[in-house]
Design an enzyme around this catalytic site. Sequence first.
Site, PDB file in Angstrom:
ATOM      1  N   GLY A 161     -16.275  24.853 -42.856  1.00 21.42           N
ATOM      2  CA  GLY A 161     -15.635  24.035 -43.878  1.00 21.42           C
ATOM      3  C   GLY A 161     -14.146  24.315 -43.924  1.00 21.42           C
ATOM      4  O   GLY A 161     -13.673  25.282 -43.342  1.00 21.42           O
ATOM      5  N   SER A 162     -13.420  23.441 -44.603  1.00 22.04           N
ATOM      6  CA  SER A 162     -11.988  23.690 -44.761  1.00 22.04           C
ATOM      7  C   SER A 162     -11.529  23.066 -46.065  1.00 22.04           C
ATOM      8  O   SER A 162     -12.196  22.198 -46.624  1.00 22.04           O
ATOM      9  CB  SER A 162     -11.198  23.116 -43.588  1.00 22.04           C
ATOM     10  OG  SER A 162     -11.362  21.730 -43.539  1.00 22.04           O
ATOM     11  N   TYR A 164      -7.500  22.795 -48.473  1.00 21.45           N
ATOM     12  CA  TYR A 164      -6.084  22.465 -48.287  1.00 21.45           C
ATOM     13  C   TYR A 164      -5.410  23.414 -47.316  1.00 21.45           C
ATOM     14  O   TYR A 164      -4.572  23.027 -46.525  1.00 21.45           O
ATOM     15  CB  TYR A 164      -5.370  22.560 -49.648  1.00 21.45           C
ATOM     16  CG  TYR A 164      -5.220  21.225 -50.310  1.00 21.45           C
ATOM     17  CD1 TYR A 164      -6.305  20.372 -50.439  1.00 21.45           C
ATOM     18  CD2 TYR A 164      -3.978  20.810 -50.797  1.00 21.45           C
ATOM     19  CE1 TYR A 164      -6.176  19.139 -51.044  1.00 21.45           C
ATOM     20  CE2 TYR A 164      -3.837  19.574 -51.400  1.00 21.45           C
ATOM     21  CZ  TYR A 164      -4.942  18.748 -51.525  1.00 21.45           C
ATOM     22  OH  TYR A 164      -4.793  17.532 -52.107  1.00 21.45           O
ATOM     23  N   THR A 165      -5.791  24.687 -47.392  1.00 21.03           N
ATOM     24  CA  THR A 165      -5.042  25.718 -46.659  1.00 21.03           C
ATOM     25  C   THR A 165      -5.828  26.356 -45.529  1.00 21.03           C
ATOM     26  O   THR A 165      -5.286  26.635 -44.474  1.00 21.03           O
ATOM     27  CB  THR A 165      -4.636  26.846 -47.653  1.00 21.03           C
ATOM     28  OG1 THR A 165      -4.139  26.236 -48.837  1.00 21.03           O
ATOM     29  CG2 THR A 165      -3.591  27.760 -47.059  1.00 21.03           C
ATOM     30  N   VAL A 168     -12.750  27.666 -42.310  1.00 20.75           N
ATOM     31  CA  VAL A 168     -13.762  28.721 -42.292  1.00 20.75           C
ATOM     32  C   VAL A 168     -14.740  28.466 -41.147  1.00 20.75           C
ATOM     33  O   VAL A 168     -15.187  27.327 -40.944  1.00 20.75           O
ATOM     34  CB  VAL A 168     -14.506  28.782 -43.649  1.00 20.75           C
ATOM     35  CG1 VAL A 168     -15.556  29.878 -43.643  1.00 20.75           C
ATOM     36  CG2 VAL A 168     -13.515  29.020 -44.779  1.00 20.75           C
ATOM     37  N   LYS A 182     -12.173  33.481 -41.944  1.00 21.64           N
ATOM     38  CA  LYS A 182     -11.283  32.596 -42.697  1.00 21.64           C
ATOM     39  C   LYS A 182      -9.876  32.742 -42.159  1.00 21.64           C
ATOM     40  O   LYS A 182      -9.354  33.859 -42.081  1.00 21.64           O
ATOM     41  CB  LYS A 182     -11.303  33.019 -44.162  1.00 21.64           C
ATOM     42  CG  LYS A 182     -11.424  31.870 -45.132  1.00 21.64           C
ATOM     43  CD  LYS A 182     -11.419  32.367 -46.556  1.00 21.64           C
ATOM     44  CE  LYS A 182     -12.499  31.691 -47.338  1.00 21.64           C
ATOM     45  NZ  LYS A 182     -12.276  31.725 -48.774  1.00 21.64           N
ATOM     46  N   ASP A 294      -8.477  27.108 -59.988  1.00 27.06           N
ATOM     47  CA  ASP A 294      -9.115  26.007 -59.253  1.00 27.06           C
ATOM     48  C   ASP A 294     -10.619  26.285 -59.272  1.00 27.06           C
ATOM     49  O   ASP A 294     -11.139  26.979 -58.410  1.00 27.06           O
ATOM     50  CB  ASP A 294      -8.562  25.978 -57.830  1.00 27.06           C
ATOM     51  CG  ASP A 294      -9.060  24.752 -57.079  1.00 27.06           C
ATOM     52  OD1 ASP A 294      -9.735  23.909 -57.702  1.00 27.06           O
ATOM     53  OD2 ASP A 294      -8.770  24.633 -55.873  1.00 27.06           O
TER      54      ASP A 294
END
Length: 510
Positions: A161-162, A164-165, A168, A182, A294
């Site tokens: 998954g990914s 904004y920054t 993974v 990560k 967040d």
Amino acid sequence: MKRRKTMLAAAFCFSFCFGTLMNVLFVPGFEPHQSHDAARQRSFIATQSSRLHISDDFAPGTASVPESITTAALSELRLQIRGRLGEVLRYQSVVEDAAARPLERRRLMDLERANSWNRYRAAEDHHARGTRATRRAAAGGSGGALGCGDLERANSVQFVGSGYTKAVYRAELNSSFSVALKSVDLSGHDMESCVKRYSSTEDCYRLASFKIIKEMTLMERLQHPNILKLYGYCYQDSNDIKDTVTAITELGSPLEMIQLLQTPWEERFRICLSLARLLHYLAHSPLGSLTLLDFRPRQFVLVDGELKVTDLDDASVEDMPCSASSPTDCSLEFPARNFTLSCSSGYCQGINEKRNLYNAYRFFFTYLLPHSAPSALRPFLATIVNSTGELLWDTDETLAHLEKVLDMYRNGHYLLNVTQRHKTKYKQMEDMTIPGENYRCWPSYQHDRCMLSVYSVDEAIGVCESHAQCRAFIMTNQSTWTGHQLVLFKTGFSTMARDKGKLMYIRLDS
Ligand SMILES: Nc1ncnc2c1ncn2[C@@H]1O[C@H](COP(=O)(O)OP(=O)(O)OP(=O)(O)O)[C@@H](O)[C@H]1O
């Protein structure tokens, strides 16, 4: 999109499986899950920050920066990098101050901020002297933590998954141990927008990588079963960028809310309880009361059914200042609801804890807690949902109520009419099972058969009598996290077979 992810996975795999590791730097002495020796922590962060050489000569006209970029823009980028460094250093050093009252803590943090850059420069000098020694020590191992050597041996690297920054990846270190890797997503939103604005891949990388360093620092400082574990990290040079960082953490599976709504109540309750335990810990953490700015389901993963927070780069311990004469100072705003908290000693009381709690209510409790719960527990759950939705309780009280529900569930106190006799008689047979004759029910632990958890044989009989198809059931020797036993319900018993440890019950009126 899919093709891009595959290409990223391939690029990642290439850099980890075949990339040169000549420049790998280990940090001896970093041993996760061991005592929180303050000196060791400091050296960990000092080494982390000193790897991110923030040059004072950072100015337009240097080789890596085009002249079109203004001095103001570059100062802005440099300020951002320093800001993130300062934050990491603060998290490294406020541990002894956690018990301090908010005002004192604030004063200490301000002092810390003022000192952080000087300490960073000192750390960098120290690093310059120590690098050769560090490289030599690397040959001797990484002090028990996972490092670049382990990544070199990793197999089956897959994109997970990914955001904004970060991106993974899942990697297998051996046949029974997989980890999450990560790293900064070089084609992610953060990097792309930064490079577009400042035209410096290397400096934008440094800015973004501080998010990973902050996350690693918090994972190290905050030890709790519902915070993902940091196993280690790896610094290595890539083709374009020096000292790229990869965090090696516990692997989880991303939360799928739609799927969760289809799982048994007991599993959904476990997620809410995990979250309440986490928020209770964060409210009393060694760093102070910590809020997750967040807070969305995608910031959490499941590890063996337990909820764990993974994305800590937006966590904060900042207290919100206020003045008694201006009540709106302490307003906590959400899309559908606003709250005004009280102001005391110049700070909004419990704002970090309350923000976490309301987010827990709106993203988790309201969907996961009441839905298909045992009916005797529903009034208790409704009180929990209402009280968190109105922010009436702090984390201590919220957790106490959820633990009480767990206790009632574990001990079968949710079962109604315990004295009620079942009309139908059942015959018990030991070490027997029924291989086929399945039917589907909801919410089953297995999608193609009816497998439910029960507190007792009596409860299983009650379930069987409430299902028109049920003619028999098997008490398996498997149990759930609460100690409830898993039971398989059957449409008949024409295919009986021996199976040690199983208890079969057949309806005598069948
Ligand atoms: N340890 C892990 N195991 C499995 N999946 C993970 C793990 N850590 C993160 N993920 C997945 O990868 C995604 C991106 O990770 P992360 O949230 O840390 O990145 P980010 O760039 O900070 O994202 P955001 O934009 O949400 O802030 C997450 O949404 C999560 O689904």
